[in-house]
Write an enzyme that holds these catalytic residues in place. Sequence first.
Site, PDB file in Angstrom:
ATOM      1  N   GLU A 167      20.391 -28.161  33.740  1.00 39.77           N
ATOM      2  CA  GLU A 167      21.183 -28.307  35.179  1.00 39.77           C
ATOM      3  C   GLU A 167      20.483 -28.379  36.311  1.00 39.77           C
ATOM      4  OE1 GLU A 167      23.156 -24.977  32.426  1.00 39.77           O
ATOM      5  OE2 GLU A 167      21.165 -25.597  32.942  1.00 39.77           O
ATOM      6  N   HIS A 213      24.173 -11.553  23.848  1.00 40.16           N
ATOM      7  CA  HIS A 213      23.547 -11.964  24.691  1.00 40.16           C
ATOM      8  C   HIS A 213      22.861 -10.606  25.322  1.00 40.16           C
ATOM      9  CE1 HIS A 213      26.556 -15.283  26.064  1.00 40.16           C
ATOM     10  NE2 HIS A 213      25.729 -15.581  25.117  1.00 40.16           N
ATOM     11  N   TYR A 249      18.873 -14.272  31.762  1.00 42.99           N
ATOM     12  CA  TYR A 249      20.261 -14.895  32.258  1.00 42.99           C
ATOM     13  C   TYR A 249      21.219 -13.791  32.937  1.00 42.99           C
ATOM     14  CZ  TYR A 249      24.021 -18.512  32.243  1.00 42.99           C
ATOM     15  OH  TYR A 249      24.849 -19.351  32.585  1.00 42.99           O
ATOM     16  N   GLU A 306      30.011 -22.139  29.465  1.00 39.82           N
ATOM     17  CA  GLU A 306      29.865 -23.103  30.265  1.00 39.82           C
ATOM     18  C   GLU A 306      28.603 -24.267  30.148  1.00 39.82           C
ATOM     19  OE1 GLU A 306      32.610 -24.559  33.087  1.00 39.82           O
ATOM     20  OE2 GLU A 306      32.508 -22.511  32.268  1.00 39.82           O
ATOM     21  N   ASP A 328      22.558 -23.738  30.065  1.00 42.79           N
ATOM     22  CA  ASP A 328      22.497 -22.367  30.137  1.00 42.79           C
ATOM     23  C   ASP A 328      23.223 -21.787  28.783  1.00 42.79           C
ATOM     24  OD1 ASP A 328      21.275 -22.066  32.506  1.00 42.79           O
ATOM     25  OD2 ASP A 328      23.202 -21.718  33.584  1.00 42.79           O
ATOM     26  N   ARG A 365      24.387 -14.381  33.895  1.00 42.40           N
ATOM     27  CA  ARG A 365      25.951 -14.326  33.567  1.00 42.40           C
ATOM     28  C   ARG A 365      25.998 -13.859  32.184  1.00 42.40           C
ATOM     29  NH1 ARG A 365      25.236 -19.280  36.173  1.00 42.40           N
ATOM     30  NH2 ARG A 365      26.412 -19.139  38.440  1.00 42.40           N
ATOM     31  N   ASP A 371      25.639 -19.903  27.575  1.00 45.04           N
ATOM     32  CA  ASP A 371      27.124 -19.359  27.866  1.00 45.04           C
ATOM     33  C   ASP A 371      28.048 -20.629  27.466  1.00 45.04           C
ATOM     34  OD1 ASP A 371      27.027 -20.780  30.057  1.00 45.04           O
ATOM     35  OD2 ASP A 371      27.054 -19.104  31.323  1.00 45.04           O
TER      36      ASP A 371
END
Length: 720
Positions: free
Chosen positions: A9, A349, A302, A86, A82, A304, A84
């Site tokens: 990203e 996670h 990470y 998203e 990432d 989130r 997740d």
Amino acid sequence: MPSKLVIVESPAKARTLGGFLGKGYQVKACLGHVRDLPKSKLGVDVDEGFIPQYVLVPDRKEVVKELKGAAGRASDIYLATDPDREGEAISWHLVQALGIDSRPLHRVAFHEITRQAVAQAFRHPRDIDVRLVEAQQARRILDRLVGYKLSPLLWQKVRRGLSAGRVQSVALRLVADREREILAFIPQEYWVIGAELSKVGQPQTFNATLTGIAGQKGKLTVGDDKQAEGLVSRLKGAPYQVAAITRKAGQRNPSPPFITSTLQQEAWRKLRFSAQRTMAVAQQLYEGLPLGSEGQVGLITYMRTDSTHVANSARDEFRDYIAAKFGQDYLSPTPRIFRTKAAGAQEAHEAIRPTSAEREPERVKPYLNRDQTRLYELIWKRMVASQMAAARIETTTVDVHAKTRQETYVFRASGTVVKFPGFIAVYQEGRDEAGDESETAVFPPLNKGEVLELHNLSSDQKFTQPPPRYSEASLIKALEENGIGRPSTYAAIMVTLNQRDYVERVDGHLKPTALGLAVSDLLTEHFPQVMDVAFTAHMEEELDDIAEGKRERVPVLQEFYTPFNEVVTSASAAIPKVKIAEPAGKDCPNCGRPMVIKYGRFGKFISCSGFPECRTAEPLLVKAAGVCPECGGEVVQRRTKKKRFFWGCRNYPKCSFSTFGLPLPQACPKCGSLVVSNGRKQERGECLKCHETVTSAPTGRDEPSGASPEPREGPVGVAR
């Protein structure tokens, strides 16, 4: 030979990975989502299975063109976005936008950007997880349906520029409901009777509070000044004696490592970081920073996440560190395994933790800026403490009897002694409100039956208090406890509530504006399902079910949209236009009619209530005590383009003085100039003209001067 293309990203993440992967790999950044729903229309075909109509994000077109060229020259393509929903969706959109679905594609995911974690991920690539993509698309479409249908309604009935969101609106309702509760609260008077006592003939005193009457159940309530005066009069001549001493051993266990919500809460409590600021700094720590000879490396996992799980290897590393640094006594006897309480948490996670126990805050401090250092230290200490031994404490309660002719009154004092600090030696969790801590007493050695000497009796008038307004920390906590939103949404919710002028900050807490209350009331009355906390939490569970493959996207969307659309259609005609007239406390200088506070594209302003016949308007200025230290003019509150408040001279642009520091409510007694807080409790400040230290009445909690603003956001001539 063609190189292998890796897409991430951000440029920072690209630099870190590039240093790990070396030759043969080309790492490029897509700068986030490259496709999204169009802004100019709904972009969802509700009649054909809620098919989204994605378009390229306008400012990503050049990026997509560059990535297409790089992909055409690559032998293999690795999607390293990432880990997740998203991130999974960004990878899926990249495949569609670049037209590379027929090329050798590899999805790699890692929860920390370290050499070992990245190497492991590239050794074990996988396919894109379509279930996660489906869940992300369902959320995006759901939010678009709600926002696209309700926001225009607010434009028609309240004012243009407003927005309504599926989760944002429920958060606003929580803030509005709390404000209604506060306004409806009726304070009840009560009095606290205190005694200052000591052993006979000894100087060390301790305080005890009147709690009851011996032999009677329940707490003694003192309701007015006459009752308090009568009690003090009777108790002055009474003998005081130790009636009972109770000692109770106990222990306190450490909190688990951070998840997104608890990190945002704690960063607010201890650092006064907003949720947005916390996530921005955490992103920098995750993506990697240069650490001298060690090179660029990610400092935390990470950020989130809603899981408190810690990998066995990481847990063992931190336990070895604790044993070596503090000794075996400070290490928990067995590894601590935490289970998250968050609804729908993804246990695969990890919690937010440092990527290495050896990277102590003091060691990495020379390479970090102030915000990065403070947040990293918070994360590091929390992780270390989570595997340390419990703190052993002893609570002592002393009951003192005061015998009068009528009754024997009971005074009580409590104190806590830490016998062994354990994890407290490293870290203690913060508290939402200053009054959370209970008062404790330090006692001299006492024995049952011992006679005590009375030094003073006090009676203090108190009033019961309403529940406090939400801070960012406590609102995020409430959202999490109710299962509303997910780690990626909390910061965005806080930003939207502020940007839409639905809330304002008062002493560090969120107070709904008149506009916010009106919007919340309108939506709650006409769209109760959308504003219902339980229903919103249920929708989050439905999205989780899609991610786990338990449900399909289209049926979930259909079940929501059909009744929702019917309500919107019927309510549009029934909702009256809302007029918000918040009095400004002054009359129009031209026609004499009352002035009212209104909302424009640049925030609040004052306008004549006789508009449009009278078009008198002026800025809404909040004045500070004291005067400008440079020209002597008034100092007023303003805000930046990003809607962050600061204080500046009213004579701008002739005078460019401005400061982010919080002005205290009294001017400098020496020169009369502006005094800006320089203390955590904001009771002490420094005059910006003569640099005199000034003590003032507390102004409550707000952004302290220690929380330095970002230079790019500040106005010209910011006083540091």
